[in-house]
Write a protein that holds these residues in place. Structure first.
Motif, PDB file in Angstrom:
ATOM      1  N   ALA A 516       0.785  -1.233   0.000  1.00 31.09           N
ATOM      2  CA  ALA A 516       0.000   0.000   0.000  1.00 31.09           C
ATOM      3  C   ALA A 516       0.818   1.285   0.000  1.00 31.09           C
ATOM      4  CB  ALA A 516      -0.942  -0.003   1.212  1.00 31.09           C
ATOM      5  N   GLY A 517       2.142   1.227   0.183  1.00 29.17           N
ATOM      6  CA  GLY A 517       2.951   2.426   0.111  1.00 29.17           C
ATOM      7  C   GLY A 517       2.966   3.248   1.381  1.00 29.17           C
ATOM      8  N   ILE A 518       2.854   4.597   1.215  1.00 28.14           N
ATOM      9  CA  ILE A 518       3.002   5.540   2.329  1.00 28.14           C
ATOM     10  C   ILE A 518       1.828   6.513   2.322  1.00 28.14           C
ATOM     11  CG2 ILE A 518       4.438   7.384   3.304  1.00 28.14           C
ATOM     12  CD1 ILE A 518       6.843   6.053   1.916  1.00 28.14           C
ATOM     13  N   TRP A 519       1.255   6.750   3.475  1.00 28.85           N
ATOM     14  CA  TRP A 519       0.202   7.757   3.645  1.00 28.85           C
ATOM     15  C   TRP A 519       0.826   8.993   4.288  1.00 28.85           C
ATOM     16  CZ3 TRP A 519      -4.016   7.224   8.024  1.00 28.85           C
ATOM     17  CH2 TRP A 519      -4.808   8.397   8.044  1.00 28.85           C
ATOM     18  N   VAL A 520       0.708  10.142   3.599  1.00 32.18           N
ATOM     19  CA  VAL A 520       1.184  11.418   4.133  1.00 32.18           C
ATOM     20  C   VAL A 520      -0.035  12.268   4.494  1.00 32.18           C
ATOM     21  CG1 VAL A 520       2.624  13.448   3.748  1.00 32.18           C
ATOM     22  CG2 VAL A 520       3.207  11.280   2.627  1.00 32.18           C
ATOM     23  N   THR A 533       4.323   3.398  -6.142  1.00 28.80           N
ATOM     24  CA  THR A 533       5.384   3.170  -7.124  1.00 28.80           C
ATOM     25  C   THR A 533       5.199   3.974  -8.405  1.00 28.80           C
ATOM     26  OG1 THR A 533       4.186   1.245  -7.976  1.00 28.80           O
ATOM     27  CG2 THR A 533       5.834   0.844  -6.261  1.00 28.80           C
ATOM     28  N   THR A 534       4.119   4.712  -8.513  1.00 26.66           N
ATOM     29  CA  THR A 534       3.836   5.485  -9.725  1.00 26.66           C
ATOM     30  C   THR A 534       4.795   6.659  -9.857  1.00 26.66           C
ATOM     31  OG1 THR A 534       1.502   4.903  -9.512  1.00 26.66           O
ATOM     32  CG2 THR A 534       2.052   6.717 -10.991  1.00 26.66           C
ATOM     33  N   VAL A 535       5.279   6.905 -11.073  1.00 27.27           N
ATOM     34  CA  VAL A 535       6.137   8.063 -11.334  1.00 27.27           C
ATOM     35  C   VAL A 535       5.341   9.339 -11.068  1.00 27.27           C
ATOM     36  CG1 VAL A 535       7.446   9.300 -13.100  1.00 27.27           C
ATOM     37  CG2 VAL A 535       7.513   6.796 -13.013  1.00 27.27           C
ATOM     38  N   ASN A 536       5.982  10.312 -10.439  1.00 25.27           N
ATOM     39  CA  ASN A 536       5.404  11.589 -10.005  1.00 25.27           C
ATOM     40  C   ASN A 536       4.481  11.441  -8.791  1.00 25.27           C
ATOM     41  OD1 ASN A 536       6.717  13.003 -12.058  1.00 25.27           O
ATOM     42  ND2 ASN A 536       4.998  12.720 -13.487  1.00 25.27           N
ATOM     43  N   GLY A 538       5.585   9.390  -5.912  1.00 30.69           N
ATOM     44  CA  GLY A 538       6.419   8.627  -4.995  1.00 30.69           C
ATOM     45  C   GLY A 538       7.529   7.874  -5.675  1.00 30.69           C
ATOM     46  N   ASN A 539       7.188   7.139  -6.743  1.00 25.91           N
ATOM     47  CA  ASN A 539       8.171   6.353  -7.482  1.00 25.91           C
ATOM     48  C   ASN A 539       8.978   5.445  -6.545  1.00 25.91           C
ATOM     49  OD1 ASN A 539       9.496   5.457  -9.793  1.00 25.91           O
ATOM     50  ND2 ASN A 539      11.068   7.052  -9.668  1.00 25.91           N
ATOM     51  N   LEU A 540       8.269   4.815  -5.612  1.00 27.70           N
ATOM     52  CA  LEU A 540       8.929   3.903  -4.684  1.00 27.70           C
ATOM     53  C   LEU A 540       9.446   2.675  -5.436  1.00 27.70           C
ATOM     54  CD1 LEU A 540       6.290   3.920  -1.776  1.00 27.70           C
ATOM     55  CD2 LEU A 540       8.453   5.189  -1.862  1.00 27.70           C
ATOM     56  N   PRO A 541      10.553   2.079  -4.984  1.00 22.20           N
ATOM     57  CA  PRO A 541      11.035   0.860  -5.649  1.00 22.20           C
ATOM     58  C   PRO A 541      10.092  -0.320  -5.432  1.00 22.20           C
ATOM     59  CG  PRO A 541      12.343   1.327  -3.698  1.00 22.20           C
ATOM     60  CD  PRO A 541      11.460   2.520  -3.913  1.00 22.20           C
ATOM     61  N   SER A 542       9.290  -0.241  -4.374  1.00 26.74           N
ATOM     62  CA  SER A 542       8.303  -1.286  -4.088  1.00 26.74           C
ATOM     63  C   SER A 542       7.217  -0.679  -3.211  1.00 26.74           C
ATOM     64  CB  SER A 542       8.953  -2.471  -3.367  1.00 26.74           C
ATOM     65  OG  SER A 542       7.963  -3.335  -2.834  1.00 26.74           O
ATOM     66  N   PRO A 543       5.969  -1.130  -3.331  1.00 25.31           N
ATOM     67  CA  PRO A 543       4.908  -0.612  -2.471  1.00 25.31           C
ATOM     68  C   PRO A 543       4.935  -1.227  -1.069  1.00 25.31           C
ATOM     69  CG  PRO A 543       3.997  -2.256  -3.934  1.00 25.31           C
ATOM     70  CD  PRO A 543       5.433  -2.092  -4.339  1.00 25.31           C
ATOM     71  N   ALA A 577       3.835  16.775  -8.372  1.00 25.19           N
ATOM     72  CA  ALA A 577       4.734  15.661  -8.669  1.00 25.19           C
ATOM     73  C   ALA A 577       5.805  15.587  -7.594  1.00 25.19           C
ATOM     74  CB  ALA A 577       5.378  15.836 -10.041  1.00 25.19           C
ATOM     75  N   ILE A 578       5.950  14.437  -6.994  1.00 25.15           N
ATOM     76  CA  ILE A 578       7.034  14.203  -6.034  1.00 25.15           C
ATOM     77  C   ILE A 578       7.499  12.763  -6.185  1.00 25.15           C
ATOM     78  CG2 ILE A 578       5.349  13.707  -4.206  1.00 25.15           C
ATOM     79  CD1 ILE A 578       7.544  14.537  -2.191  1.00 25.15           C
ATOM     80  N   ASP A 579       8.789  12.596  -6.328  1.00 23.39           N
ATOM     81  CA  ASP A 579       9.370  11.273  -6.463  1.00 23.39           C
ATOM     82  C   ASP A 579      10.542  11.122  -5.509  1.00 23.39           C
ATOM     83  OD1 ASP A 579       7.675  10.252  -8.367  1.00 23.39           O
ATOM     84  OD2 ASP A 579       8.899  10.954 -10.057  1.00 23.39           O
TER      85      ASP A 579
END
Length: 762
Positions: A516-520, A533-536, A538-543, A577-579
């Motif tokens: 699920a990634g990160i909740w800010v 993991t979506t570009v713009n 977060g672009n995380l290497p893994s969720p 956009a934030i990566d």
């Protein structure tokens, strides 16, 4: 053998033994083993040896001292399975759960890794029992019997596939009686003649006692020789005797009395006595099978017992450590340490370290751990649990402690349970937080996943659940009023760990199981964003996010199951956009093949990272590896790292693994604006010192020069936070000679300076 030693007095209660100095030298380790659960004993050379769940200690009866040993002092491994002593050869046999073997002799430790390194053994390599006979130790294992020659320090032979028709069977224990060897196995009791003409490696030499002889062919756990008979037992309170007449007879044991559940933990013949260790009691049988029952508050869970000199009985207890029964007096003692080897979460606050035992599985199912928590303060562990009122601070039986946070505004320490909600810990007592809006999950447990406070003193608590409609973030403001924030629908996983960024945003890692990634969350504008993991976006290497930390520059480092990534500008989280950026180490993304379970930042802004392949230390930007510690090159008890935290004043790095706790004195501490109680250790430097000299209490990132008394420059460096280390060598590589040396420390603009002296004796 190098060991830690402390004088003890046997006074009938658990002793709190002070082991070692409060601070250890730079670049050295110390172990924090749990010594209370003693499971194996050995007597020999006027010593009583005790092995616990992840520790080892002994009482030297010649000088009445308590001594500990570990990998730091020369042992080859951790997690001891069995120990036994050979008196004539003055050798202690130590076997480990992974099959490794150490022989502790009078002047050396001999390691025999043959079983551990044998890749052809598919069964468990753990030694279930050790029998000393002649110069050999017979090791009962799940794959057979290993004969270890203690005079030659080598494995002599192995008896395998001893079952009916050569079937592989697990051997639980062995004994010799008259001219035969007897073994208790997973499918009955076997025997074979013991003489030079019989090949014990041939299954045809072995015979099983069939039901017609009075016993069944189910699993037996214990077998001993006593009073010219053979006794065999199993855990369900059954004991049989064999008088070499081809017939077994069941021994009549007294009916279990509460709280005894009637479970045998061990059967042992020792010094002319037959001892049965059972729950809450110790049974002593004579040659006529007459039973004497011993009970005492210190016999909570006897695991093993031996009879020593003058009839003194030594008991390994599962709660009270090593218990000595001398007449009618019972003395329980063990070295200071955590109450249990269970440590999953660590938290540093003020000068203390809090270790929490609880947790949850990958799918957030609670572990149901009742081990409590442990507090390291002034080089001593204080334990808090419900199961050990004799030796620990008694608290409610709260399960699965997983999170902690200190509120700097009210100086209250909050601790969270994954089953029972939020508590305040003060004056050795726990108090449930009143008025909390925390809500129960579908299993009626109140789960806390993470705790943090912001710069205004507001307390923030994540409230995960297995139901997406019950996932919340809770706020307790400085007026102690509660409010609640529902997780956004895009947050498909439960919120777990949480941190408050310098910019005022709350960053929460979401359930890795849900990818699920990160909740800010922005509390000022009440807005949320989920990074993935979506570009713009977060672009995380893994969720699957397992760890997050904010470093000294405000950057947020994130550990996933595919390595590490960094948000250099976390204040831009709500931009269109934030990566995150992936640090490059050794030509690839940092630790891209690792699950990074924890990240900690030391006083020099360096990054300590824990994975399933050990402990890693990188420079501040993650591009250079400083250390990679594993079980092969360090005293780490396991390469599986659960958590890491750092004592900021000393730089000591505490590491929780799946096999217990250790710590390492790092070379970085939190720096100050001014020089604060500068300490040089050791000072003076003695001739036999070969470690790193440490200087702590310096200003942040101080520039340091070391000269001789004539002013000649010997060494210069920059502090890691508030600490400098020196290997006592000059620029040419030569060791400093006897004399007085001057240390000059200054901050970047020269407004804060210090001069101190270092004495070196060669």
């Amino acid at each position: 053998m190098n060991q830690i030693k402390s004088v003890i007095c046997l006074i009938g209660c658990c002793l709190s033994i002070h082991l070692g100095a409060q601070n250890i030298p730079l670049g050295t380790w110390r172990t924090h083993a749990a010594y209370q659960m003693v499971k194996s004993l050995a007597l020999g050379n006027n010593k009583v040896y005790a092995a616990s769940s992840n520790g080892f200690f002994y009482v030297d009866q010649t000088d009445n001292t308590l001594n500990t040993m570990s990998k730091i002092s020369g042992l080859s491994d951790t997690e001891i399975s069995q120990i036994a002593y050979h008196e004539a050869l003055k050798t202690l046999v130590v076997t480990y759960q992974n099959g490794n073997i150490d022989l502790l002799k009078s002047d050396e430790i001999v390691n025999i890794p043959t079983i551990k390194t044998n890749k052809n053994i598919t069964e468990s390599k753990q030694v279930n029992h050790i029998l000393i006979q002649g110069n050999n130790a017979y090791l009962s294992t799940d794959f057979g019997i290993v004969v270890l020659d203690l005079s030659k320090n080598e494995i002599k032979e192995t008896y395998q596939n001893l079952g009916v028709n050569g079937r592989s069977i697990a051997i639980k224990a062995a004994t010799f009686s008259q001219d035969s060897v007897y073994i208790a196995t997973e499918n009955g009791v076997y025997y074979a003649p013991f003489n030079g003409s019989v090949n014990l490696q041939d299954f045809n030499a072995w015979q099983r006692f069939e039901p017609s002889t009075g016993i069944d062919t189910l699993e037996f756990n214990y077998i001993v020789s006593f009073a010219s008979k053979v006794y065999v037992g199993r855990t369900n309170y059954e004991l049989y005797e064999y008088a070499h007449n081809n017939q077994w007879t069941k021994v009549s044991l007294p009916a279990p009395v509460a709280p005894n559940t009637g479970q045998i933990r061990d059967v042992r013949a020792s010094n002319g006595q037959l001892l049965l260790s059972i729950d809450h009691q110790l049974l002593l049988l004579n040659a006529q099978n007459q039973v004497t029952i011993f009970t005492n508050s210190k016999l909570n869970s006897p695991q093993v017992a031996l009879v020593g000199a003058n009839g003194v009985i030594w008991i390994g207890d599962g709660v009270n450590g090593l218990v000595q029964k001398n007449g009618t007096t019972y003395n329980a003692f063990f070295p200071n340490g955590p109450a249990s080897a269970e440590s999953r979460h660590l938290y540093a606050y003020q000068s203390q370290i809090l270790a929490l035992s609880g947790g949850y599985q990958f799918d957030e199912t609670p572990l149901n751990s009742s081990a409590g928590f442990y507090l390291f303060d002034n080089a001593q562990w204080k334990n808090y649990n419900a199961f050990d009122p004799l030796h620990s601070h008694a608290i409610a039986n709260v399960k699965d402690w997983v999170a902690a946070g200190l509120n700097s505004q009210d100086q209250q320490l909050y601790i969270g349970s994954f089953q029972s909600g939020l508590y305040v810990f003060k004056d050795n007592a726990l108090t449930s937080v009143a008025g909390s809006t925390l809500r129960a999950s579908t299993d009626n447990t109140v789960r806390v996943g993470g705790i943090t406070t912001d710069v205004e003193g507001n307390l923030w608590v994540t409230n995960p659940s297995d139901d997406i409609a019950r996932r919340f973030l809770h706020k307790r403001d400085v007026q102690r009023e509660w409010s609640v924030v529902s997780a956004p629908t895009s947050a498909t996983g439960a919120p777990l760990g949480i941190l408050s960024s310098f910019g005022g945003y709350l960053w929460m890692r979401l359930s890795p199981a849900a990818s699920a990634g990160i909740w800010v969350y922005d509390p000022q504008l009440n807005r949320s964003k989920v990074l993935n993991t979506t570009v713009n976006n977060g672009n995380l290497p893994s969720p699957r996010v397992y760890s997050m930390v904010q470093d000294k520059e405000g950057q947020i480092w994130v550990g996933t199951d595919k390595g590490v990534t960094v948000f250099f500008n976390p204040a831009d989280a709500f931009q269109a956009a934030i990566d995150a950026s992936k640090p490059i180490f050794d030509g690839q993304n940092l630790l891209r093949a690792e699950k990074v379970s924890t990240i900690a930042v030391d006083g020099g802004n360096r990054k300590w990272m824990g994975t399933n392949n050990g402990l890693w230390l990188f420079n501040p930007d993650g591009t250079q590896l400083v250390h990679h510690f594993t079980t092969k090159n360090s005293p780490l008890p396991s390469d599986i790292i659960y958590d890491v935290t750092i004592q900021p004043q000393t730089g000591e790095v505490f590491v929780a693994t799946d096999k217990g706790l250790v710590s390492y004195r790092g070379t970085a501490t939190t720096g100050e604006q001014t020089h604060q109680e500068v300490k040089v250790f050791p000072n003076p430097v003695r001739p036999n010192f070969n470690g790193l000299l440490g200087i702590s209490g310096l200003v942040d990132d101080a520039k340091v020069k070391i000269t001789d008394v004539s002013g000649k420059l010997i060494y210069q460096t920059q502090a890691q936070g508030g600490t400098v280390s020196w290997d006592l060598r000059d620029y040419t590589g030569h060791r400093a000679k006897t004399g007085i040396y001057l240390l000059f420390s200054t901050n970047a603009d020269g407004t804060e300076t210090l001069v101190t002296k270092i004495a070196v004796i060669e």
